[in-house]
Write a protein that holds these residues in place. Sequence first.
Motif, PDB file in Angstrom:
ATOM      1  N   ALA A 102      15.508  25.683 -39.744  1.00  0.00           N
ATOM      2  CA  ALA A 102      14.255  24.938 -39.924  1.00  0.00           C
ATOM      3  C   ALA A 102      14.184  23.747 -38.982  1.00  0.00           C
ATOM      4  N   SER A 133      11.540  23.179 -35.938  1.00  0.00           N
ATOM      5  CA  SER A 133      10.689  21.993 -36.009  1.00  0.00           C
ATOM      6  C   SER A 133      10.803  21.141 -34.751  1.00  0.00           C
ATOM      7  N   THR A 189       8.932  20.182 -42.658  1.00  0.00           N
ATOM      8  CA  THR A 189      10.288  20.684 -42.403  1.00  0.00           C
ATOM      9  C   THR A 189      11.146  20.581 -43.653  1.00  0.00           C
ATOM     10  N   LEU A 211       7.565  27.211 -38.822  1.00  0.00           N
ATOM     11  CA  LEU A 211       7.368  25.844 -38.330  1.00  0.00           C
ATOM     12  C   LEU A 211       7.004  25.813 -36.848  1.00  0.00           C
TER      13      LEU A 211
END
Length: 717
Positions: free
Chosen positions: A381, A385, A661, A711
């Motif tokens: 993640a 991001s 996030t 993301l």
Amino acid sequence: MKQALSSAKMRFQVEGMDCASCATKIENAVRRMPGVIDVSVSVAGGTITVGHDGIDRDDIGNRISSLGYRVARAESDRFAGEGSKASPGPSSGDDGAAPWWRTRKGMLAVGSGIALAAAFGLGKAVPATEHWAFLVAMLIGLVPIARRAIVAASAGTPFSIEMLMSIAAVGAVIIGATEEAATVVFLFLIGELLEGVAADRARASIQGLTALVPKTARIEEDGRVRDVPADSLEIGATIQVRPGDRVPADGVVLSGESTVDEAPVTGESTPVRKGADASLFAGTVNGDGLLRVRVTTGAADNTIARVVRLVEEAQESKAPTERFIDRFSRYYTPGVAMVAALVAVAPPLLFGGDWVGWIYKGLAVLLIGCPCALVISTPAAIAASLSAGARRGLLLKGGAVLEQIGRITVACFDKTGTLTAGKPQVTDIVGFAHSEKDVLRMAAALESGSSHPLATAILSKAAAEKTRIPPGSNASAIGGKGVRAIVEGMEVFLGSPKAAAELAAVTDAQQARIAVLNDEGKTVSLLVLDDKIAGAVAMRDEPRPDAEQGLKLLSDAGIRTVMLTGDNRRTAAAIGEQLGIDVEAELLPEDKQRIVGRLQKQGFVVAKVGDGINDAPALAAADVGIAMGGGTDVALETADAAVLHGRVADVAAIIDLSKRTMTNIHQNIAVALGLKAVFLITTVVGITGLWPAILADTGATVLVTLNALRLLKPSGG
């Protein structure tokens, strides 16, 4: 680190390092080598950086290769203390460039699948060979896995995923579940392959930035123009950028005018008009005119290279949540092995249960316990991001910064160059004895040829109004007062009200109008024509076009906003009232730092947003320092984060990115642990077995990776 200052560093591009477990194995193995001082691994970048005091790079490469990975590229030694720059970005290597079926993981998964299908067909045709056929099929996939497990164990990682897999597969063969053992190995290889594909996709998001810079540039030398490699351009070189071409280097426009599409670098959707003295970013696209450009940075330091390097370094910096998961997994995996052993042994020993049945369940628990999904949940993640932010001009120095930004409760803004454009603009033209048109025309005539900011503002206003500027003669500047010249046969003066009052009488009505303009934070210059006050020109450093909207976005998110400025109180108050922001004015740099500290003592989580130069003390003192605009070295290196395009609204965007996030990370952790809990229960009660167990782990890994990749899309995607 003190040691790193005197050590050499080597950087390796590693193919097949697609998850945090891979990184842990490599880090443990390399760290135990004599001469190695420090190891930093980036899963997202597929790189490992080794600090050492004298070790052969081939030895490190061989150690990494022994774990089942391939070193695609090793950079030369460089000393940390020299401040040298890394390459613009890592090559994607063969795994990144080749289709999945030509990668090592792809070929192994395909081979295992073919062997499994052949074993199934042979077993149906000749039942007596079924056990041996599935055993061979299992070994085709398991031998490479077991080899990696043994090497990892000898290099300091005994509880690797490969080790758990090998124990489960061998155990299944011993209790006669050979078909399931072969199926489990195949599913494990499929899971590894999917991890690799997902990791390559995340990696490509940021590495794709390097492709924005063209390979060649048109350089002017000795009166000729010729093509040269873009990475050979030196600072000070003059290049030509034709309409439609990408800009090959950061630079300043020497001549020409054109619209430039900066969206690839800054995310700005509207092309920007560029003329002489304007700055250009490498990777942006020239529009409709030929530009001559002076190169201001080398290839390794252009905007794209710095962005890629910053993101790569950020990906190596772990967030607190990620560090917690790493620590947790160190105890989690051995714990799972113990639980699996208890499930396999305790019921038969203590309660007379069936040995084969409970050993089977224990092996399934061992597979359920593989920590892949849990360990990858956070770094996947964060990497996605950071990459998504970089492509929008939102740069963050690591996962810890990304996590902290979402907790901000107060944002403190500098005024000049942050909330405002940093350049005065003409706001009012006032005609007293002459028309507004004549006042602007005469003022522009006085300022023609001057590069002073106030002169530039007047000339820009005249250009916008399409004013015909008459020629002037005998022009002269009067220090601290103004400028005078002869225009159209008249003696003309433009300067401060005090200086103008020495040349002509200022009426009470004129004084009152000047006072109103001053109260609005505007600087007023009076125009004197033949000993009479002809009019006034008011100027102010105006707010950025998106400042009001950007501050409102922060307020709507529950974040208090404060302006910290060294400007005079009257000007600051006028801007603050216009933007709806609290104001602290007439501050020295140490005053800004003190106010940040005061807010922190009151329990606020403080972000300081500034230009990264005169705000350095406050940027350092804040919980998060955010530098605005330009992508300069100071802006990128002083603060924790940088808004490349300088939009106030992007501060809200970077906070929103952080919050999304963290939500994504919590979802990933819930999926990883939730699926394991469900299959642990169903396995113990006898509903599911070996292949659903490994499918659950593989499925969880794929789910959290795909969730993290969301993301990469814009907000709401």
